[in-house]
Structures are given as structure tokens and as C-alpha cells.
Motif scaffolding. Sequence first.
Motif, PDB file in Angstrom:
ATOM      1  N   ARG A 149      -2.210   5.242   5.859  1.00  0.00           N
ATOM      2  CA  ARG A 149      -2.300   4.788   4.475  1.00  0.00           C
ATOM      3  C   ARG A 149      -2.748   5.976   3.659  1.00  0.00           C
ATOM      4  O   ARG A 149      -3.570   6.782   4.093  1.00  0.00           O
ATOM      5  CB  ARG A 149      -3.317   3.655   4.338  1.00  0.00           C
ATOM      6  CG  ARG A 149      -2.691   2.359   4.679  1.00  0.00           C
ATOM      7  CD  ARG A 149      -3.218   1.095   4.093  1.00  0.00           C
ATOM      8  NE  ARG A 149      -4.290   1.103   3.165  1.00  0.00           N
ATOM      9  CZ  ARG A 149      -5.261   0.203   3.188  1.00  0.00           C
ATOM     10  NH1 ARG A 149      -5.287  -0.720   4.127  1.00  0.00           N
ATOM     11  NH2 ARG A 149      -6.201   0.230   2.286  1.00  0.00           N
ATOM     12  N   TYR A 160       1.790   4.668   1.796  1.00  0.00           N
ATOM     13  CA  TYR A 160       1.711   5.197   3.148  1.00  0.00           C
ATOM     14  C   TYR A 160       2.322   6.583   3.205  1.00  0.00           C
ATOM     15  O   TYR A 160       3.154   6.951   2.372  1.00  0.00           O
ATOM     16  CB  TYR A 160       2.476   4.306   4.143  1.00  0.00           C
ATOM     17  CG  TYR A 160       1.834   2.974   4.402  1.00  0.00           C
ATOM     18  CD1 TYR A 160       0.863   2.823   5.373  1.00  0.00           C
ATOM     19  CD2 TYR A 160       2.212   1.860   3.676  1.00  0.00           C
ATOM     20  CE1 TYR A 160       0.272   1.599   5.622  1.00  0.00           C
ATOM     21  CE2 TYR A 160       1.631   0.629   3.912  1.00  0.00           C
ATOM     22  CZ  TYR A 160       0.670   0.503   4.882  1.00  0.00           C
ATOM     23  OH  TYR A 160       0.087  -0.706   5.122  1.00  0.00           O
ATOM     24  N   TYR A 203       0.843  -1.191   0.000  1.00  0.00           N
ATOM     25  CA  TYR A 203       0.000   0.000   0.000  1.00  0.00           C
ATOM     26  C   TYR A 203       0.878   1.241   0.000  1.00  0.00           C
ATOM     27  O   TYR A 203       2.051   1.194   0.352  1.00  0.00           O
ATOM     28  CB  TYR A 203      -0.884   0.042   1.258  1.00  0.00           C
ATOM     29  CG  TYR A 203      -1.888  -1.070   1.341  1.00  0.00           C
ATOM     30  CD1 TYR A 203      -3.052  -1.035   0.606  1.00  0.00           C
ATOM     31  CD2 TYR A 203      -1.663  -2.158   2.175  1.00  0.00           C
ATOM     32  CE1 TYR A 203      -3.985  -2.050   0.686  1.00  0.00           C
ATOM     33  CE2 TYR A 203      -2.587  -3.178   2.267  1.00  0.00           C
ATOM     34  CZ  TYR A 203      -3.755  -3.127   1.519  1.00  0.00           C
ATOM     35  OH  TYR A 203      -4.662  -4.132   1.611  1.00  0.00           O
TER      36      TYR A 203
END
Length: 136
Positions: free
Chosen positions: A93, A5, A3
Motif C-alpha cells: 500500500r 498500491y 487504496y
Amino acid sequence: MTYQYELMVILDPEIDERTVAPSLDRFLNVIRNDGGTIDNVDIWGRRRLAYEIQKKSEGIYAVVNFTANSAATIELDRQLKLSEAVLRTKVLRAEEAVARVAAHQADEAKRAERKAAAAAKAPKAPAAEAAAEKAE
């Protein structure tokens, strides 16, 4: 799964600003060693804190954008919290950060609409009415 971040770090103002990048790099090796990538490191420098943290009124701010899996992010956060040079950390995130900004902007827009509606409903002051009549 990886992901995007965003990490914000507030460092102790007593450390030399020239050592900020190398010390951050040491922490960011956790991400690199686990297969993640560091997209951007933005060191804001010394800023005044909104409230004192550990009896300090200033801190050195840094924002890091990176791509990693959640296990590497948890380990990075753990190591940052163990360091005495780090006053505060926040890892988000990127989707969460965007969602929070959008929600904040929506709240501000609603407040502005309510304020405008309340101002429209409020009776005009006598001086304002006299000025409006003169304009006609």
C-alpha cells in the motif's frame, strides 16, 4: 474501500522486452475489471539482481502504481505468482511504502548523528594536532 498500491515485479530475463508491457497489461486487467485504475506503469528494463533467483542473475523490473480494493490486489498477486515468467512480486500500500522510506531515512539520520558524535569524542591524532597548532 479502495487504496493506493505500488507493485514491483521482476520478470524472467529470457522473455522479450517488447512483450513485457502486453503481459503486464494482461495481469492488470484484474484490477480494471474490478473497478480499479492503473495510475502509472514504469518498466525499468533489464537489471542485475542482488542475488540469484531461480539460477538467474538478471531480471526485467517493472513498477506499477494503481488504485484498487484489497480483494482485487490479492487476486492480482495470486495470478502473478502462478505465472512462470514472474520471478518475484511485491505489492505494498502506498502509505506503507512512504512510511518505510521515512523510517529508513530517520534511521540513517540517527546513524549519521551517532557517527558525528563519536568522531567528535575521538582523540585527535598527533599529526592533526600539529596541523591545528600551525594553523593558529
